[in-house]
Scaffold this motif. Sequence first.
Motif, PDB file in Angstrom:
ATOM      1  N   ILE A 158      -1.845   4.216  -2.837  1.00  0.00           N
ATOM      2  CA  ILE A 158      -1.758   2.760  -2.736  1.00  0.00           C
ATOM      3  C   ILE A 158      -0.478   2.351  -3.456  1.00  0.00           C
ATOM      4  O   ILE A 158      -0.222   2.800  -4.575  1.00  0.00           O
ATOM      5  N   LEU A 317      -9.552  -1.487  -3.694  1.00  0.00           N
ATOM      6  CA  LEU A 317      -9.234  -0.640  -2.538  1.00  0.00           C
ATOM      7  C   LEU A 317      -9.288   0.832  -2.920  1.00  0.00           C
ATOM      8  O   LEU A 317      -9.754   1.672  -2.127  1.00  0.00           O
ATOM      9  N   MET A 321     -11.455   3.624  -1.023  1.00  0.00           N
ATOM     10  CA  MET A 321     -10.863   4.804  -0.388  1.00  0.00           C
ATOM     11  C   MET A 321     -11.552   6.084  -0.841  1.00  0.00           C
ATOM     12  O   MET A 321     -11.729   7.022  -0.065  1.00  0.00           O
ATOM     13  N   MET A 328     -10.760   5.854   5.783  1.00  0.00           N
ATOM     14  CA  MET A 328      -9.681   4.962   5.339  1.00  0.00           C
ATOM     15  C   MET A 328      -8.324   5.610   5.593  1.00  0.00           C
ATOM     16  O   MET A 328      -8.179   6.829   5.518  1.00  0.00           O
ATOM     17  N   ALA A 329      -7.317   4.765   5.885  1.00  0.00           N
ATOM     18  CA  ALA A 329      -5.946   5.272   6.018  1.00  0.00           C
ATOM     19  C   ALA A 329      -5.507   5.875   4.685  1.00  0.00           C
ATOM     20  O   ALA A 329      -5.834   5.355   3.612  1.00  0.00           O
ATOM     21  N   ARG A 331      -2.525   6.118   3.365  1.00  0.00           N
ATOM     22  CA  ARG A 331      -1.454   5.411   2.663  1.00  0.00           C
ATOM     23  C   ARG A 331      -1.599   3.915   2.902  1.00  0.00           C
ATOM     24  O   ARG A 331      -1.568   3.461   4.040  1.00  0.00           O
ATOM     25  N   GLN A 332      -1.758   3.171   1.828  1.00  0.00           N
ATOM     26  CA  GLN A 332      -1.954   1.733   1.911  1.00  0.00           C
ATOM     27  C   GLN A 332      -0.838   1.038   1.132  1.00  0.00           C
ATOM     28  O   GLN A 332      -0.679   1.254  -0.068  1.00  0.00           O
ATOM     29  N   LEU A 334       0.539  -2.643   0.006  1.00  0.00           N
ATOM     30  CA  LEU A 334       0.079  -4.021  -0.121  1.00  0.00           C
ATOM     31  C   LEU A 334       1.259  -4.966  -0.335  1.00  0.00           C
ATOM     32  O   LEU A 334       2.286  -4.596  -0.909  1.00  0.00           O
TER      33      LEU A 334
END
Length: 352
Positions: A158, A317, A321, A328-329, A331-332, A334
Amino acid sequence: MIKLSDVAKAAGVSQGTASNVFNRPQIVRPEVREKVEAVARELGYSGPDPKGRLLRAGKVNAIGVATAEPLSYFFDDPFARVLMSGISEALDVHGAGISLVSSANDEKLAWNIQSAIVDGFILLCIEGGNRLVELTRDRKLPFVALELDTDDETIAQIGIDDFDGARRIAEHVVDLGHREIAVLSLQLVDDRTGRVTPDQIDTAIYSATRDRLRGYFASLKAAGIDTDAVPVYETENDRKSVNAALEALFDGSATHPTALIAMSDRAALFAIEWLRGRGVAVPEDVSVVGFDGVPEGAFSDPPLTTVTQPIAAMGRLAVQMILEGPSMARRQMLDVELTIRASTAPPRVLGA
């Protein structure tokens, strides 16, 4: 050390029956249960080790939050406190617990991660991120890394766009008309503070610091400012090193910066306090900006202009995850926001 098998033998029952007395007492006849409990009290046996029971079940219902910083970081740093509130909020929803795992000593950090009784880890990669990932991978447990400098798609991450956030706030400063600008930086490498050279900036090992400096400089260059002449002071994000940088910048000479770009809200708030203590008005004499969006910035005097990260959302998040895993993806990224408050203003007109 008295074991369950010792209690069972002394009470004349099977080990399974003795186990049921402590774990499922409702299925054991009252007279048998009372006999086993009496023997246990006589022998000094207090019951099965909950740690062993949890490990046998393969789930302990807790997440570890790990950092290479000292344990005090979780409580002293405003960013960490907001992040932990988001993590705690998400864990409360799931009825799960939390374990803080940290150490400034690498050997102890390795032991703490190896011995932590958790279902997964959230890694705060403020520093030593690659080492944290290496140690955590050895546990073969799920983990999520925050602000890790890597393109490794196998690592759940993240992060934010540090470059763009820094570019936007520096653009705000130059749009106000500031040209005499200094930067209070986070560390580029370990164990160093003070003014840094352009070459040292290029060899920074911490990606967030490097990307934020590049973002600042992109806006400054677009305004025609020679970034090689912009003072950049490396700090440890604490009062002592920030004050030392300010003492060098405001050393009594005729000229000084009209704007300070701090790479964290914490450093910016230290700067405001230092300036006001010496009769320097913010923002009339010097504008100050930060980066993070911690709650304290909204209530400082004056309220702090900053780049606001969704810190608590990052914590929530990260928990999601880990608990939801592959759905879940990995790589997030924001979004951040430019939050303009009263700590910035146009520079004072000379002679006004």
